[in-house]
Write an enzyme that holds these catalytic residues in place. Structure first.
Site, short mmCIF file in Angstrom:
data_model
loop_
_atom_site.label_atom_id
_atom_site.label_comp_id
_atom_site.label_asym_id
_atom_site.label_seq_id
_atom_site.Cartn_x
_atom_site.Cartn_y
_atom_site.Cartn_z
CG HIS A 330 -2.30 1.24 1.22
ND1 HIS A 330 -1.44 2.09 1.81
CD2 HIS A 330 -3.24 0.91 1.65
CE1 HIS A 330 -2.81 3.21 2.10
NE2 HIS A 330 -3.93 2.20 1.25
CG ASP A 407 0.16 -2.30 6.03
OD1 ASP A 407 -0.41 -2.01 7.56
OD2 ASP A 407 0.42 -2.04 5.24
CD GLN A 410 -7.17 -4.19 3.45
OE1 GLN A 410 -7.84 -5.20 3.44
NE2 GLN A 410 -7.43 -3.32 3.77
CE LYS A 433 -8.19 -0.89 5.34
NZ LYS A 433 -8.74 -0.26 4.55
CB CYS A 571 -4.22 3.91 -2.00
SG CYS A 571 -4.39 4.91 -1.78
#
Length: 615
Positions: A330, A407, A410, A433, A571
């Site tokens: 991202h 990260d 997700q 999220k 993104c």
């Protein structure tokens, strides 16, 4: 490079059978899949899905020894910090609602006495240095009291000694005499009153029956009508909807608890601090962190990555050093590292992916070397859904002495996450999220790493003492939480994690696996549709392009039928350009989605293609 066309049916079957198999999910066993008995089919009556082996993290075992940063830490020391040891709560008054922040039937907010200690130690920030020294046990922050050692049974009645309030961590005002203050590199005697927010029961091993049609009724916005049609929300990779329990928790906070935290000598400050710190402990348990002191609240994953880039990066990355990322990132995991490299003269290196969307591990390992200072990678790609083998890649980076940031924006809502099993140095995610409010996120950091990082913002709350000559900072995590944070949103995050745990992350993973396999097979029946990203291990995402149609036009046409998807570059422009594209249509799934939602999407696409063919 042109977008790859979809392979033959045999390979479709192979991908379906390989989707979402666990490779780096830590100690959480992945239930067998697909084909879950009892999951309702489209048009059938709602069934129940009860896992045979419920899963969840064990937060009651003593924390392990704090790991060092691959054997090295900066030689600039900030002292050894004493852990906050929070005391127990009192029971709420009769009739207080249970909103998931206390015991089985409590909403704790009363004041509880604790032994007086001197103020939490903190030290003056020294200039950063490029020198490195071996890590020693003497620099490890004091270990927290493991939850297993805390008192069990009903909380005691409140004992309030005079005007003392347990949440005033600093205790007394600092001495005006500078000679009485702790010197740099020294440890002060602790003082003041500590905080022990009470967690909700560990819901990670639930046996709550799972029915997606019932689950969907927990989310008020999913009852919305769009263009006269029921909303089909398939934009979960962008943000998730909020269950009623989270909405209710926010309302209750603003009606009964609203106050700033840590520094008000009144009851509402106690209630607010109690709820805020309970959310921190829930987050630590959710990630299987060693301590709540490893959890820093930020506005979201983007701010979390920027915090690490500014605080850790500026101190540890120098001219000629290297930072390694992947093609899957991202923008939030690209731009801060580009900025850091430009600022200090470091080099950004990118690990390639193959035509399926998997990281080429052999090529990644060739990028690692003695100049590698940091590896930053996603656990799940937001554009393709690829599950990245983060534990394997973290181990490879550590062999070269590099720090690792994962990260998890997700991944947290789709699978169990165990930061100790991954062994990453940092892990970031955004609350919105995972069914929590916007404006709240988390940075997990290893204790030994956080302890040697300077603050990245200055202001209130993150200080122990300020004069015009120097400032003494709080130990982590307070050092990184300057000013008034998103208090209510953090409380909402705690409620969202409670909700997810009440279902069970293994249950969610298993159900979403079957739904993703079903959606993959159904969406490939649409003529002219090419799926982008066919990794063997995927979560949630189905990016595609449709022959002869702009992605934005597809998104608008689906919206006319009440179906919400993302259309654009997500993104993540570099990975789409790797496939020769500027945009895709991206339906993305959550556990409240059903096969009916998938069928509605496929039917709309088929109608669109039929209309396009006639034109």
């Amino acid at each position: 490079m042109p977008a790859p066309s979809w392979p033959d049916p045999a390979l479709i079957s192979e991908i379906a059978n390989n989707l979402f198999k666990a490779s780096s999910h830590g100690p959480f066993p992945l239930p067998e899949s697909p084909g879950v008995p009892g999951v309702p089919q489209p048009g059938a009556s709602a069934g129940q899905f009860v896992p045979a082996n419920p899963v969840g993290g064990d937060f009651n075992s003593p924390p392990p020894q704090v790991d060092d940063l691959t054997g090295f830490v900066p030689s600039t020391q900030f002292g050894a910090f004493t852990a906050f040891v929070p005391p127990a709560h009192a029971a709420p008054p009769p009739g207080a609602p249970n909103l998931g922040i206390g015991g089985a039937s409590s909403l704790p907010y009363f004041l509880q006495s604790a032994p007086l200690h001197p103020a939490a130690p903190s030290t003056t920030l020294a200039p950063p240095t490029t020198e490195f020294a071996p890590f020693t046990a003497a620099n490890v922050p004091a270990s927290p009291v493991p939850p297993a050692t805390r008192p069990s049974g009903p909380p005691p009645s409140p004992q309030i000694p005079g005007d003392a309030f347990y949440f005033l961590n600093e205790g007394q005002s600092p001495q005006p005499n500078a000679d009485a203050l702790p010197k740099q590199g020294t440890t002060a005697e602790p003082s003041g009153l500590d905080l022990r927010p009470e967690l909700a029961p560990d819901l990670g091993s639930t046996t709550r029956p799972f029915d997606p049609y019932t689950i969907k009724r927990d989310f008020p916005l999913l009852r919305e009508q769009i263009n006269g049609r029921p909303l089909v929300w398939l934009d979960n990779a962008a943000t998730t909807q909020k269950p009623q329990s989270v909405i209710d928790r926010l309302v209750y906070f603003y009606e009964h608890e609203n106050s700033n935290v840590h520094r008000g000598a009144h009851t509402l400050a106690a209630r607010s601090t109690d709820a805020y710190e309970a959310a921190r402990q829930k987050t630590a348990r959710f990630l299987n962190a060693g301590s709540e002191r490893n959890i820093v609240f930020v506005r979201g994953a983007t701010e979390g990555i920027n915090l690490v880039a500014k605080a850790w990066g500026r101190q540890n990355v120098k001219e000629g050093d290297e930072i390694v990322i992947t093609w899957l990132e991202h923008h939030a995991n690209i731009v801060p590292w580009q900025q850091l490299c430009s600022e200090v003269g470091a080099r950004l290196r990118v690990a390639p992916v193959d035509d399926r969307g998997d990281v080429i591990i052999e090529q990644y390992e060739r990028l690692l070397g003695p100049r590698t200072r940091l590896v930053a990678l996603p656990q799940v790609s937001n554009a393709l859904g690829t599950i990245v083998p983060v534990a394997e890649m973290t181990a490879a980076a550590h062999r070269h002495g590099a720090c690792v940031l994962v990260d998890g924006a997700q991944s947290v809502s789709h699978m169990p996450v165990d930061v100790q099993a991954i062994d990453c140095d940092f892990f970031v995610f955004s609350g919105h999220k995972i069914f929590a409010p916007t404006g709240i996120g988390v940075v997990y950091g290893k204790s030994a790493v956080l302890a040697h990082m300077p603050p990245w913002q200055g202001g209130g709350n993150m200080i122990a003492d300020v004069t015009f000559e120097r400032t003494l900072y709080q130990p982590p995590p307070g050092r990184f939480e300057a000013g008034t944070g998103s208090i209510a949103d953090a409380v909402g995050l705690g409620a969202a994690l409670d909700y997810v745990e009440s279902i069970g992350r293994g249950v969610i993973e298993r159900y979403e696996h079957e739904l993703l396999v079903y959606a993959t097979e159904r969406i490939l029946t649409v003529p002219g549709l090419t799926l982008i990203g066919t990794a063997r291990e995927k979560a949630s995402v189905l990016s595609f392009v449709l022959d002869g149609c702009r992605s934005e036009d597809v998104g608008r046409a689906l919206n006319q039928e009440g179906i919400a998807v993302r259309a654009g570059h997500h993104c993540a422009q570099p990975i789409l350009r790797r496939f020769g594209l500027e945009s895709t249509v991206r339906p993305s799934l959550a556990f409240y989605n059903t096969k009916d939602d998938v069928d509605a999407l496929v039917a709309a696409l088929l109608r669109m293609q039929a209309t396009h063919a006639r034109a």
